[in-house]
Design an enzyme around this catalytic site. Structure first.
Site, short mmCIF file in Angstrom:
data_model
loop_
_atom_site.label_atom_id
_atom_site.label_comp_id
_atom_site.label_asym_id
_atom_site.label_seq_id
_atom_site.Cartn_x
_atom_site.Cartn_y
_atom_site.Cartn_z
N GLN A 71 10.41 -24.23 -5.15
CA GLN A 71 12.38 -24.44 -4.75
C GLN A 71 12.62 -24.96 -5.65
OE1 GLN A 71 11.57 -22.82 -0.43
NE2 GLN A 71 13.66 -23.22 -0.62
N HIS A 72 13.94 -25.93 -5.65
CA HIS A 72 14.37 -26.82 -5.26
C HIS A 72 14.25 -27.59 -7.26
CE1 HIS A 72 14.84 -26.90 -1.01
NE2 HIS A 72 13.79 -26.68 -0.76
N ASP A 222 9.80 -19.45 -4.47
CA ASP A 222 8.33 -18.99 -3.65
C ASP A 222 8.60 -19.15 -1.98
OD1 ASP A 222 8.28 -21.48 -2.80
OD2 ASP A 222 6.59 -22.46 -4.02
#
Ligand SMILES: Nc1ncnc2c1ncn2[C@@H]1O[C@H](COP(=O)(O)OP(=O)(O)O)[C@@H](O)[C@H]1O
Ligand SMILES: O=C(CO)[C@@H](O)[C@H](O)COP(=O)(O)O
Length: 461
Positions: A71-72, A222
């Site tokens: 992520q991110h 994920d």
């Protein structure tokens, strides 16, 4: 769907993993993997190379594919689709000051959570865009499009326009979990000019079909993919021990925790995925292996040969800074070393520190939802260690269920791909993985010692 195979990808922090799965049953028929470069700032093109290696010989057998990803991460691209800067990952803390600034601009922590579902910390994409504006203005000015890691890999498959899903989008800091839609104004405010964002694709939709007929699903973050693989129900808590440590649970209602302890992400089905995330997890054990000169199996054996509490050795394992609690500048602290401290104690203290920090995350998530854990499921690379099996129920003070070893992020992505392929209302009903449940007497003294050190070190950095 009969005879169709679907490919699920986990493009995570340390590697790409691919599983080729029977779309009707969920049975894994083949696997691939390739490592990623180390570091918290990475040329994202390395993930495309890892994808090519991991899917070699698998991609051409698949009828559908979905990509789950860390992520991110900030993938900032110029108008020809080339990176303007290394991707800054979820565990890169250089944008901690920018996070504080953006939270203030949104009206403070609760107002921020009300808008984007979470209180921004350095992990969130928008804080990295603000860092780029402040420290690399030339690169920021050339940024035409901003993607997340999984979007970037998905586009490598299709070659077309970029797309994402609500789950991964909810970790950017410019997605409204209340409206289920981008807030492009927040991305613009972060970097200083309007940028192109990927199209948001619904949980079961086909995002694209390639010239060869491959159906491509939306993909997701994920942790959202792992939740889809495990078919989480409210009250189930998943603890993942990868590079990050995560406690997550499904919520049918939106979460907006103004304390910042729990991030109120969207999931990959239409629900929400409140999470507590640590930045130090499997690598606490990796470091201890390196220091002791042993492998993971031996580290586990040493740990199990020491008594509970490691003869007074306690570790605050915030080696790479931390996010839960939010201490981006933290370093690790060892306390209670004596002339009698043994290798066994040192190994034991590492497992106990890891599990205490995860126990804190579980407590934060369950107290936020008000729903005690009905079941704790443990996944991720370090969940394979026998010492984790033995010590987790003692430290967490509850039974811990280990699904059979597997790549649950990649499996969740495969399930999403099978869902898109089926055109059905619900994801395919794959049999749940075989699992084993571990129990132990609780060891509250271990958590008490950890909490004392955690609180004592709060103002040290
Ligand atoms: N048996 C084991 N015991 C402890 N740690 C392990 C074991 N096997 C793998 N790991 C660790 O798990 C991590 C990889 O887990 P994974 O979930 O794939 O991470 P990520 O998804 O963040 O890339 C690595 O740090 C690796 O050293
Ligand atoms: O930042 C978060 C969640 O908010 C991390 O969980 C990343 O999604 C990376 O996951 P792993 O690669 O450690 O699985």
């Amino acid at each position: 769907m009969a005879d169709d195979l679907v490919l699920g990808i986990d493009s995570s922090t340390q590697s790409t993993k691919a599983v080729l799965v029977d779309a009707a049953t969920g049975e894994v028929v083949a696997r691939g993997a390739a490592p990623h470069p180390a570091g918290t700032a990475v040329d994202p093109r390395a993930w495309l190379e890892a994808f090519d290696v991991a899917t070699d010989g698998l991609l051409d057998r698949a009828s559908a594919i979905s990509v789950g990803g860390q992520q991110h991460g900030m993938v900032a691209l110029d108008s020809s689709g080339e990176p303007v800067h290394d991707a800054l990952l979820w565990n890169d803390t250089r944008s901690a000051d920018q996070a504080v600034e953006l939270v203030a601009e949104l009206g403070g922590p609760q107002a921020c959570a009300d808008v984007v579902g979470s209180v921004l910390v350095a992990s969130f994409t928008s804080t990295k865009l603000r860092w780029l504006r402040d420290h690399q203005p030339e690169a920021a000015a050339r940024t035409h499009e901003v993607l997340l890691p999984h979007d970037y890999v998905s586009r490598h498959v299709t070659g077309g326009d970029a797309f994402t899903d609500r789950g991964d989008a909810s970790g950017t800091g410019y997605f409204s979990t209340a409206d289920d839609a981008w807030r492009p104004d927040l991305a613009e405010a972060a970097i200083g000019h309007a940028v192109s964002l990927p199209r948001i694709v619904g949980p079961s939709e086909t995002a694209a079909t390639t010239a060869s007929g491959l159906v491509v699903g939306a993909g997701t973050g994920d942790n959202m993919a792992a939740a889809l693989a495990l078919d989480l129900e409210p009250g189930d808590v998943v603890v993942s021990i990868g590079t990050s440590g995560v406690a997550s649970t499904i919520s049918t209602t939106r979460v907006a925790d103004g304390s910042g302890a729990v991030t109120g992400f969207a999931d990959a089905t239409g629900n929400f995925l409140p999470m507590g995330t640590t930045m130090n997890a499997a690598r606490i054990l990796d470091l201890q292996c390196a220091l002791l000169g042993v492998d993971h199996d031996e580290l586990g054996r040493l740990a199990l040969a020491a008594p509970s509490g490691a003869n007074g050795l306690t570790i605050s394992p915030y080696y790479a800074g931390e996010r839960t609690p939010n201490r981006p500048g933290a370093t690790g602290t060892w306390a209670g070393l004596t002339v009698s401290t043994s290798r066994e104690d040192i190994a034991r203290a590492a497992f106990e520190a890891l599990l205490c920090s995860l126990a804190d995350a579980v407590d934060l998530v369950t107290s936020m939802t008000g729903q005690p854990a009905r079941r704790i499921l443990m996944v991720g690379g370090a969940a394979a260690n026998p010492a984790v099996h033995a010590l987790a129920p003692a430290v967490l003070g509850a039974p811990v269920t280990l699904p059979a070893p597997g790549e649950y992020v990649a499996l969740g992505a495969a399930r999403q791909a099978a869902w898109a392929l089926s055109g059905s209302e619900n994801p395919p009903a794959w049999a749940p993985p075989a699992s084993e449940t571990y129990t132990a007497d609780a060891t509250p003294a271990v958590r008490e010692a950890y909490a004392r050190l955690r609180d004592r070190t709060e103002t040290w950095h």
